[in-house]
Design a protein around this motif. Sequence first.
Motif, PDB file in Angstrom:
ATOM      1  N   TYR A 161       0.797  -1.226   0.000  1.00 49.60           N
ATOM      2  CA  TYR A 161       0.000   0.000   0.000  1.00 49.60           C
ATOM      3  C   TYR A 161       0.831   1.278   0.000  1.00 49.60           C
ATOM      4  CZ  TYR A 161      -4.537  -2.259   0.406  1.00 49.60           C
ATOM      5  OH  TYR A 161      -5.677  -2.986   0.142  1.00 49.60           O
ATOM      6  N   ASN A 162       2.129   1.153  -0.085  1.00 50.38           N
ATOM      7  CA  ASN A 162       3.007   2.315  -0.072  1.00 50.38           C
ATOM      8  C   ASN A 162       4.069   2.129  -1.150  1.00 50.38           C
ATOM      9  OD1 ASN A 162       5.831   3.356   0.971  1.00 50.38           O
ATOM     10  ND2 ASN A 162       4.317   4.683   1.966  1.00 50.38           N
ATOM     11  N   ARG A 163       4.387   3.196  -1.839  1.00 51.19           N
ATOM     12  CA  ARG A 163       5.316   3.109  -2.968  1.00 51.19           C
ATOM     13  C   ARG A 163       6.684   2.556  -2.554  1.00 51.19           C
ATOM     14  NH1 ARG A 163      10.010   3.508  -5.214  1.00 51.19           N
ATOM     15  NH2 ARG A 163      10.167   4.424  -7.280  1.00 51.19           N
ATOM     16  N   ASN A 164       7.163   2.930  -1.382  1.00 47.34           N
ATOM     17  CA  ASN A 164       8.467   2.445  -0.930  1.00 47.34           C
ATOM     18  C   ASN A 164       8.387   1.037  -0.347  1.00 47.34           C
ATOM     19  OD1 ASN A 164       9.816   4.865  -1.627  1.00 47.34           O
ATOM     20  ND2 ASN A 164       9.102   5.819   0.269  1.00 47.34           N
ATOM     21  N   TYR A 165       7.352   0.780   0.416  1.00 49.73           N
ATOM     22  CA  TYR A 165       7.253  -0.518   1.081  1.00 49.73           C
ATOM     23  C   TYR A 165       6.901  -1.652   0.118  1.00 49.73           C
ATOM     24  CZ  TYR A 165       6.945   2.684   5.078  1.00 49.73           C
ATOM     25  OH  TYR A 165       7.179   3.686   5.990  1.00 49.73           O
ATOM     26  N   VAL A 166       6.206  -1.320  -0.970  1.00 49.53           N
ATOM     27  CA  VAL A 166       5.889  -2.367  -1.948  1.00 49.53           C
ATOM     28  C   VAL A 166       7.158  -2.892  -2.610  1.00 49.53           C
ATOM     29  CG1 VAL A 166       5.547  -0.825  -3.945  1.00 49.53           C
ATOM     30  CG2 VAL A 166       4.334  -3.003  -3.850  1.00 49.53           C
ATOM     31  N   MET A 167       8.208  -2.092  -2.608  1.00 50.54           N
ATOM     32  CA  MET A 167       9.480  -2.517  -3.174  1.00 50.54           C
ATOM     33  C   MET A 167      10.114  -3.634  -2.339  1.00 50.54           C
ATOM     34  SD  MET A 167       9.922  -0.702  -5.889  1.00 50.54           S
ATOM     35  CE  MET A 167      11.666  -0.799  -6.218  1.00 50.54           C
ATOM     36  N   LYS A 168       9.663  -3.807  -1.110  1.00 46.06           N
ATOM     37  CA  LYS A 168      10.193  -4.848  -0.239  1.00 46.06           C
ATOM     38  C   LYS A 168       9.501  -6.197  -0.439  1.00 46.06           C
ATOM     39  CE  LYS A 168      11.365  -4.179   3.857  1.00 46.06           C
ATOM     40  NZ  LYS A 168      11.164  -4.161   5.307  1.00 46.06           N
ATOM     41  N   THR A 169       8.304  -6.182  -1.030  1.00 46.24           N
ATOM     42  CA  THR A 169       7.483  -7.388  -1.043  1.00 46.24           C
ATOM     43  C   THR A 169       8.091  -8.519  -1.858  1.00 46.24           C
ATOM     44  OG1 THR A 169       5.502  -6.006  -0.776  1.00 46.24           O
ATOM     45  CG2 THR A 169       5.173  -8.295  -1.465  1.00 46.24           C
ATOM     46  N   TYR A 170       8.476  -8.251  -3.085  1.00 44.72           N
ATOM     47  CA  TYR A 170       9.006  -9.332  -3.922  1.00 44.72           C
ATOM     48  C   TYR A 170      10.327  -9.889  -3.383  1.00 44.72           C
ATOM     49  CZ  TYR A 170      10.078 -12.089  -8.061  1.00 44.72           C
ATOM     50  OH  TYR A 170      10.369 -13.116  -8.917  1.00 44.72           O
ATOM     51  N   PRO A 171      11.269  -9.036  -2.935  1.00 44.54           N
ATOM     52  CA  PRO A 171      12.469  -9.598  -2.296  1.00 44.54           C
ATOM     53  C   PRO A 171      12.140 -10.447  -1.069  1.00 44.54           C
ATOM     54  CG  PRO A 171      12.863  -7.321  -2.904  1.00 44.54           C
ATOM     55  CD  PRO A 171      11.406  -7.572  -3.139  1.00 44.54           C
ATOM     56  N   ALA A 172      11.113 -10.034  -0.304  1.00 50.27           N
ATOM     57  CA  ALA A 172      10.721 -10.824   0.863  1.00 50.27           C
ATOM     58  C   ALA A 172      10.155 -12.178   0.444  1.00 50.27           C
ATOM     59  CB  ALA A 172       9.707 -10.061   1.701  1.00 50.27           C
ATOM     60  N   LEU A 173       9.405 -12.200  -0.661  1.00 52.03           N
ATOM     61  CA  LEU A 173       8.907 -13.467  -1.205  1.00 52.03           C
ATOM     62  C   LEU A 173      10.079 -14.364  -1.619  1.00 52.03           C
ATOM     63  CD1 LEU A 173       5.938 -12.422  -3.560  1.00 52.03           C
ATOM     64  CD2 LEU A 173       5.790 -13.419  -1.277  1.00 52.03           C
ATOM     65  N   GLN A 174      11.054 -13.778  -2.276  1.00 48.36           N
ATOM     66  CA  GLN A 174      12.204 -14.538  -2.775  1.00 48.36           C
ATOM     67  C   GLN A 174      13.052 -15.082  -1.629  1.00 48.36           C
ATOM     68  OE1 GLN A 174      13.583 -11.214  -5.287  1.00 48.36           O
ATOM     69  NE2 GLN A 174      13.504 -12.634  -7.020  1.00 48.36           N
TER      70      GLN A 174
END
Length: 454
Positions: A161-174
């Motif tokens: 829900y945030n432009r900066n925090y969404v950048m963390k999601t895919y690396p966290a999945l990986q």
Amino acid sequence: MSSGCVLTARNGRMICYALRSFSTATPCAADKHYKLLVVGGGTGGCAAASKFASKFGKGHVGIIEPNETHYYQPMWTLVGAGIKRVESSARPMSSCLPRKADWIKCKALSFDPESCKVTCTNGDVISYDYLVVGMGLQLDYHKIKGLPEAFSQDPAVCSNYNRNYVMKTYPALQNFEGGNAIFSFPNTPIKCAGAPQKIMYLAEDYWNRTGKRDKANIMYNTSLGVIFGVKKYADSLLKIVEERNIKVNYKRNLIEVRPDKREAVFQKLDSETVETETFSYNFLHVVPPMSAPDVLKESSLVDQTGYMDVNKFTLQHVRYPNIFGIGDCTNVPTSKTAAAVAAQSGILRKNLGAFIDGRPLPVLEYDGYTSCPLVTGYGKCIMAEFDFNGQPLETFPIDQSKPRRSMYHMKKDVMPELYWKFLIRGNWEGPATYRKLMRFGMGNILKPSAVHQT
């Protein structure tokens, strides 16, 4: 003579006229008056401004919006899953606002609807004849103890829900190697109520494809008592979570994140006492509490819930007839989505236009149409469409409660183009007409009817 504003009745309408200041000082924005002032340059604000800037001509519409960049936020689900790049969701604000409108680059500080004025944070005072408020929602991460600090402290904590925090999601999945993967839903209205689940289904699919699924204990901790508010789609989603072995914990509201211990604390909303439940996590997707912007909540434009108080059928303010609202910041009881804004933009165009012309309202009534493309995996999507009453209001002559590849491509490829090229340009008012055509004239479309009260 001081600057002010007078409300005058004409043809049953209240029109605001600015009293010009006879000052020898250099003219500034504080002396500016617009026939239509729009507060907010998001989806609703852009659509409304575009419609009326063309109608009124250059210099008669002003838009208060401080941000330099406009984001298509529905794309962030796909960004979090590694399908899209965040840059694809952005456009310069200058390219999204209508050229015939004046862009006022500041934040609204206060509203004075009795005097038909909005004061900006830079001290400028803008007066208007008519006002449209489309300010969206603010993200209240700070209402969860430990946030937003946990986003910088723990790479396993993310949020789409945030432009900066969404950048963390895919690396966290990986980087996930197993353990508890928790997805939250807060105890407030939010943008797109399906989005907290979408990333969960995509994560489950991703871990299945990468051989990590057997190590993952996936939990959906929602403050709600149901998985989705419309039964037809809820039934399909319940089958999906059962088939994929996803645990749903109802009436759980995230109140604290402890990144040092990797713990998430949830309030048990179904308990008579203030009980909490603590979960360890190895992956945590946070959906923050949301609310109308503080400046709006502090004004006389809102109801007791803190949202702009409008007639849900006409979008006209219930106390100030020359003011209309659109989108997430209003108390219109439908899901807060871009699709809802599209449908509302047509209602706004008709009803505000009629009010300006002195014609009685409603000319057209909003039926609560909204849409939530529920992405259930890479290449699959349930296209949920429904009205005020939670009844399906589907566009296509198929059962849209089934996950389909065609609907996934609608979400991934068609809707972004529709948004950039048509919706924010004021040229897309939802699929009501197409629904009727696709259903051979038997679809449910908006029709003029008698006045309803909120």
